[in-house]
Design an enzyme around this catalytic site. Structure first.
Site, PDB file in Angstrom:
ATOM      1  N   CYS A 109       0.847  -1.187   0.000  1.00 30.50           N
ATOM      2  CA  CYS A 109       0.000   0.000   0.000  1.00 30.50           C
ATOM      3  C   CYS A 109       0.892   1.250   0.000  1.00 30.50           C
ATOM      4  O   CYS A 109       2.081   1.150   0.260  1.00 30.50           O
ATOM      5  CB  CYS A 109      -0.925  -0.011   1.213  1.00 30.50           C
ATOM      6  SG  CYS A 109      -0.061  -0.006   2.776  1.00 30.50           S
ATOM      7  N   CYS A 113       3.360   1.769   2.854  1.00 27.14           N
ATOM      8  CA  CYS A 113       4.563   0.943   2.897  1.00 27.14           C
ATOM      9  C   CYS A 113       5.627   1.529   1.979  1.00 27.14           C
ATOM     10  O   CYS A 113       6.814   1.511   2.287  1.00 27.14           O
ATOM     11  CB  CYS A 113       4.251  -0.483   2.469  1.00 27.14           C
ATOM     12  SG  CYS A 113       2.710  -1.107   3.132  1.00 27.14           S
TER      13      CYS A 113
END
Lengths: 79, 394
Positions: free
Chosen positions: A10, A13
């Protein structure tokens, strides 16, 4: 030293990964950044709140997007 | 959701597609022209009525939850040794605290299921995550009024609890084999920077601002209500001062910067979706009382009134349709304006955000077909029933 970024991919991250890279570049720390995206492996490391940051398999932070300075503080503690 | 980089060829293809679509759209046709106008009028409506006063403060609250509340502290109630009643209760309301970002829902779900409190609480969490989300609840109140807003919140929590419990009961035997791992649910955070009371003052002052700045007059049915309305800026100002006091006394500059960053991330994540969702809803359905592309008579014939069939149709289409965060609200507002009944609207709100075809496929990968089908069936049946009952009362 291997810095591991745990996350399923995502945006958060990716931000954490970029911050970690910026951190080791700035202080010229000898380290490689590795991404762990497999959910089972992440869970085996004892993490559920992604993104998480680990150094050589030891989880240092979970569920937070750390900035560059916060990462440097954590890295100083393990060395 | 991961956003992928597109190759130049693919980008060209998309641009060509957009031009072709524009080329063949009959913009001069009165129906299409009206729909385009409705799309922007509805967007203007949201900009005037909802975004500045409602969505923006709610995003600051969501940002504060992410940064200042210790999420790990909640996790320990979902671990393998947690008491069952506590685990279900916490899972049913945890959406408000834990799942403010959609990309964390799945890892948390899998963790609770495989290594923690088990299938039931994991399902409760999975359902409550998107449904009991603070932004969605707040905007529901503002757009639909307190009746539908409150019902949505309460019923979502009750459903999360019940559906989790039923799943656990049905699949009792298969749930024994999992590997409990207490490690995942330990509290990793250090000592709290603020006392519980200080956090409470901080959160209540923000919620106070949100509630009172949006206070609506009762149109003569309650003098107290109208009195609060006439002095709403004073009350909001008082909460604002309280918030300023809390921030200056108990928060460092770094923390405020971090809070601002988290709020900004929310804005970047949610506002484009809301913007697009409102435009699409306005284009297809129009504002309440206005005609746009889809004739109101179609909507009314499918989900008008409060028949069992209309409720069932609303919940099953909600279950399969994909709603990006918050976009269910303008879409249902458009449907309501086009003749949808209150019951089917609730059914759609209950089944819509928690389930979609893509999410079903992902869950099926973790749980297997049988459990997933049962879960979907439970959500659809419960939503239909709740919509039907609500439609009779409302």
């Amino acid at each position: 030293m291997i810095i591991q970024i745990l996350g399923t991919g995502c945006p958060k991250c990716k931000t954490l990964e970029a911050n970690a890279k910026a951190a080791i570049e700035e202080r010229m720390i000898e380290a490689t950044v590795e991404k762990i995206t497999d959910l089972d492996q992440i869970m085996d490391m004892g993490v559920m709140m992604t993104p998480a940051l680990a150094v050589d398999g030891q989880v240092l932070s979970a569920g937070k997007v750390l900035n560059k300075n916060q990462i440097l503080v954590l890295l100083k503690e393990v060395r | 959701m991961a956003s992928k980089e597109l190759s130049p060829n693919k980008r060209l293809l998309i641009i060509a597609g957009v031009f072709l679509a524009v080329f063949f759209t009959p913009f001069t046709h009165p129906r299409v022209a009206a729909a385009v106008q409705e799309a922007f009028l509805m967007l203007a409506d949201y900009a005037h009525e909802h975004v500045l006063l409602c969505v923006v403060p709610a995003m600051f609250i969501a940002g504060a939850i992410v940064v200042f509340l210790n999420q790990q502290a909640v996790m320990k109630y979902l671990g393998p040794k947690a008491k069952k009643v506590v685990a279900y209760s916490v899972a049913s309301v945890s959406g408000a605290i834990l799942a403010v970002c959609s990309c964390t829902v799945l890892p948390l779900f899998k963790g609770i299921y495989k290594k923690g409190a088990g299938l039931g609480p994991a399902i409760s969490f999975l359902y409550s995550g998107p449904a009991v989300n603070i932004l969605a609840i707040v905007l529901s109140y503002k757009v639909f009024g307190w009746k539908l807003g409150l019902t949505r919140m309460v019923v979502s929590v009750v459903f999360a609890f019940l559906i989790g419990l039923i799943m656990q009961t049905i699949f009792y035997k298969e749930d024994e084999k999992r590997l409990a791992d207490e490690r995942l649910f330990q509290n990793m955070g250090g000592p709290e920077a603020r006392s519980l009371g200080q956090m409470a003052v901080f959160m209540i002052s923000m919620i106070g601002i949100l509630v009172f700045i949006n206070w609506a007059p009762s149109q003569g049915s309650s003098t107290l209500w109208d009195f609060i309305y006439s002095s709403k800026y004073w009350i909001t100002g008082a909460f604002g001062l309280l918030l300023a006091y809390a921030l200056i006394r108990w928060f460092s500059k770094d923390e405020m910067v971090e809070w601002g960053g988290a709020t900004r991330d929310f804005a970047l994540q949610i506002l484009p979706l809301l913007f697009g969702g409102v435009l699409v809803a306005g284009f297809l359905l129009g504002r309440p009382g206005q005609e746009a592309l889809i004739p109101s008579s179609w909507v009314a014939s499918l989900v008008g009134g409060n028949s069992l069939l209309a409720n069932f149709f609303a919940s099953i289409s909600g279950a399969f349709m994909y709603f990006a965060t918050l976009t269910e609200i303008p879409i249902i507002q458009g449907l309501l304006g086009a003749g949808m009944g209150q019951g089917p609207a609730l059914a759609l709100l209950l089944a819509g955000p928690s389930l979609s075809l893509p999410s079903m496929l992902v869950i099926a990968g973790e749980l297997g077909l049988k459990k997933t089908a049962t879960y979907v069936a439970l959500v659809v049946v419960f939503s239909t029933f709740a919509g039907f009952v609500f439609g009779m009362v409302a």
